[in-house]
Write a protein that holds these residues in place. Sequence first.
Motif, short mmCIF file in Angstrom:
data_model
loop_
_atom_site.label_atom_id
_atom_site.label_comp_id
_atom_site.label_asym_id
_atom_site.label_seq_id
_atom_site.Cartn_x
_atom_site.Cartn_y
_atom_site.Cartn_z
N TRP A 175 0.83 -1.21 0.00
CA TRP A 175 0.00 0.00 0.00
C TRP A 175 0.86 1.26 0.00
O TRP A 175 0.65 2.18 -0.79
CB TRP A 175 -0.92 -0.06 1.22
N THR A 176 1.88 1.29 0.85
CA THR A 176 2.73 2.47 0.94
C THR A 176 3.57 2.63 -0.33
O THR A 176 3.71 3.75 -0.86
CB THR A 176 3.65 2.38 2.16
N GLU A 177 4.15 1.56 -0.81
CA GLU A 177 4.96 1.66 -2.03
C GLU A 177 4.11 2.14 -3.21
O GLU A 177 4.58 2.92 -4.05
CB GLU A 177 5.58 0.30 -2.34
N PHE A 178 2.88 1.70 -3.26
CA PHE A 178 1.97 2.13 -4.33
C PHE A 178 1.71 3.63 -4.24
O PHE A 178 1.77 4.36 -5.25
CB PHE A 178 0.67 1.34 -4.21
N LEU A 182 3.06 6.57 -6.96
CA LEU A 182 2.14 7.48 -7.63
C LEU A 182 2.44 8.93 -7.28
O LEU A 182 2.33 9.82 -8.12
CB LEU A 182 0.70 7.13 -7.28
N THR A 183 2.82 9.18 -6.03
CA THR A 183 3.16 10.54 -5.62
C THR A 183 4.35 11.06 -6.41
O THR A 183 4.34 12.19 -6.92
CB THR A 183 3.46 10.60 -4.12
N ILE A 184 5.38 10.24 -6.53
CA ILE A 184 6.56 10.64 -7.29
C ILE A 184 6.21 10.86 -8.76
O ILE A 184 6.66 11.82 -9.40
CB ILE A 184 7.68 9.59 -7.15
N SER A 185 5.38 9.97 -9.31
CA SER A 185 5.02 10.10 -10.72
C SER A 185 4.21 11.38 -10.95
O SER A 185 4.40 12.07 -11.96
CB SER A 185 4.22 8.88 -11.18
N PHE A 186 3.30 11.74 -10.03
CA PHE A 186 2.55 12.98 -10.17
C PHE A 186 3.49 14.19 -10.05
O PHE A 186 3.36 15.17 -10.80
CB PHE A 186 1.46 13.07 -9.10
N GLY A 187 4.41 14.12 -9.08
CA GLY A 187 5.34 15.23 -8.92
C GLY A 187 6.23 15.42 -10.13
O GLY A 187 6.47 16.56 -10.57
N LEU A 188 6.71 14.32 -10.71
CA LEU A 188 7.55 14.42 -11.90
C LEU A 188 6.75 14.89 -13.11
O LEU A 188 7.23 15.68 -13.92
CB LEU A 188 8.21 13.06 -12.19
N ALA A 189 5.52 14.39 -13.22
CA ALA A 189 4.68 14.82 -14.35
C ALA A 189 4.37 16.31 -14.26
O ALA A 189 4.24 16.98 -15.29
CB ALA A 189 3.38 14.01 -14.36
N ALA A 190 4.28 16.84 -13.03
CA ALA A 190 3.99 18.26 -12.86
C ALA A 190 5.16 19.15 -13.26
O ALA A 190 4.99 20.37 -13.39
CB ALA A 190 3.61 18.55 -11.40
N GLY A 225 0.79 6.77 -18.03
CA GLY A 225 -0.18 6.46 -16.99
C GLY A 225 -0.46 4.98 -16.87
O GLY A 225 -0.78 4.48 -15.78
N ALA A 226 -0.34 4.25 -17.98
CA ALA A 226 -0.58 2.81 -17.92
C ALA A 226 0.43 2.10 -17.04
O ALA A 226 0.13 1.05 -16.45
CB ALA A 226 -0.54 2.21 -19.34
N PHE A 227 1.64 2.67 -16.92
CA PHE A 227 2.68 2.05 -16.09
C PHE A 227 2.57 2.49 -14.63
O PHE A 227 2.94 1.75 -13.73
CB PHE A 227 4.07 2.41 -16.63
N PHE A 228 2.06 3.70 -14.38
CA PHE A 228 2.12 4.25 -13.03
C PHE A 228 0.76 4.33 -12.35
O PHE A 228 0.71 4.66 -11.16
CB PHE A 228 2.74 5.65 -13.07
#
Length: 731
Positions: A175-178, A182-190, A225-228
């Motif tokens: 749960w935490t790793e997930f 996603l948090t890192i992926s959103f931050g990088l996408a931003a 998004g399909a990967f993250f």
Amino acid sequence: MSSALDADTRRQLGETTATARAMLRAAQKDLQKVFIVFLIGFIGTFYALRLYIWEFLYDVTKSRMADDVGESFEVIAQTPFDVILLQAKIGLIIGIILALPAFLYFARDALRTRGWWPQTPVARWKIAVIGLFAAGLFAGGAAYGYRVFFPVMFGFLAGFGFDAGLNPSYSIVLWTEFIVLLTISFGLAAQMPLAITGLSYAEIVPYETFRDKWRYAVLGMFVFGAFFSPPDPFTQIMWAAPLIVLYGLSLYLAKVVVTAKRGSERIDIPGAARRHWNSLAGLIVGGFGAVYAFYTYGGVDAVNGLLSRQLAVGPWTIATSYRLLPAGAGLGVAPDVAIGLYGGLLSLTLVLVGLAYFVYAELDADVIETNLGDPTAIDLSELDAAGIRAAPPEAFVDLEEDEAMAMASQALEADDPEKARAIVDRFDETEAEREAAAEAAAEEEGDLGDRAERAGDSFLSEFTDGETDTDDIGGYYTDIVFILGALRSRSFRLVVTFLAAMVATFMAFYVGGLGVVRENFLSRMPPQLVDETTLEIITLHPVEAILFIVKVSVLIGVLAVLPMAAYYAWPALKELGAVRGHQRVVFLWVGSLTAGLLGGFALGYFYIAPAVISYLVADATAAKMLITYRVNDFFWLIIFTTAGIGLLADLPILMVLLNNAGVPYRAMRSRWREVTIALLTVGALLTPADITTMFLVTVPLMAAYGVGLLVLFIITAGGRRDLAPPAEIVS
């Protein structure tokens, strides 16, 4: 294997290693400071997780779940060390991330020597502005995740599993790793506005490329998004929609910056505000008026009425918890004052957006006006012969041959042969320079391609020893390439068939089929063994159920496309001498294998699967154990004991069909090692990610392969009379 790498690759690896050693030597005296930064990040993260973050993540996860789903939701630790080791792991990662900039700063001398550090000092305020902007974008992306995406996603995923009879008991590690991923992926996408603007300003990637290739960018967002993100359509849209909006904003910012640079950086914000004061004043009045009308004429009640309706996603609903409060509620101020504050905030936002637009429009106009000093904007037809010869090369870069000949003809008609000759000479010079540059670029690209090809060829040579016999891996490689070439012209039909079967299977499970399978199967077991207090099926990972559906859908898609692939590849296989007979025999194969699959499935579903699972549950119940099966293990057990029986029955049938197509019994018996490797590969790809299940799949398949060999031994009298003459490649 070192010889499999060419000289260029080995040299590059050597340079990288030398740079790393030089960085360590340069930062050696300051490593204590780097370690202190790391330690602060590690300890701070460790205790922040324990004191604040676990509870915060739990509340975010549960915030949008329906009441009955929320009551069943829990986060569990599978081992005594899960929590403390997870805290240490995350603290270690955060500590390294924080210490890395400090390490790079102290190692800047080594990086500067190798040209990896800016030679010209960069103003610290610029670095600070860029850093703050990047941090703000990262925080904005994470805020979207925690305020919008996570609550809705977890509410949907937990509700989906709960409706299928699966309790959301998430492992704290998974749960935490997930969430962190996603948090890192959103931050990088931003960071997209910063990245696109920087690349455009530095002219590493022209702004026009980002503008013209927006379709590929949108496709890339969905692929990213399909990967993250969870692999369901709803969360895919929630992931991609803000990224598309962000990409549009990035294009706007990049165009403003690039236009400013190309326009000699003449940005006159106060002047633009003075020239458009009336429009900005209208935006201010409109902002205050919109807020006043919203709170005065029933806007709050209308929005709350919409929010009170639950969000429908297929057969599930997601409860909403947001409500708009009356003006001033929660702020401790009077409604009129609150309306004024809200109106001021909206007006300020509108003014900033409007001012940005007017600045951009004037910059665009400035570029048009400044084209008079742009060498590419020189009108060559107005110059005389001396002017043509003195014109800069940029004036001829975009000149086409037809245009040059037309200007030369006009000069001749005007009785000015000297000008005509000058135009032709300058055009020829520019064309020669252009061709030389193109040849240099092609040579460089070819050199890179040759290096990659040399590396690939040398690796393949090392792997195959240069052999291309059919008994060697090099021969297999050549034959596979030939067969794939035969399928290439039919690839569209194959892909469409695969996608259609996969999507149909996914949607069938997605809209309730998973729960139907569970209920129908449990109904065939003794009632005392399937009591909810005795047998519980849980999901340890938020997307475990969705991923199971995806795996099964891919498996069905592969099974659906195999007959077509065999039909289209048959002529190539026949040319290689691997099979005999007309390709219409594939229809016989499909019928035979389908009959075997359905027969084995019926046997497993009605008799074998209920008996096996009932025995396992009864054995655990007799030991007074609480049974909690993971969704992966439970449903894969159903598949193995139902459809798996059909696949086992199909294996001997397939071997008989292959023998009838020209594959001799002796070849199948001698190639058992290759078959074992292939079955292990299939088991690793399509079963849960543990070695035990992989062998539980592979061992029965190998047993079925042995049964097939026994059947063929009897039918062919030990290989002395095969059902068809042996094909050339396997004789």
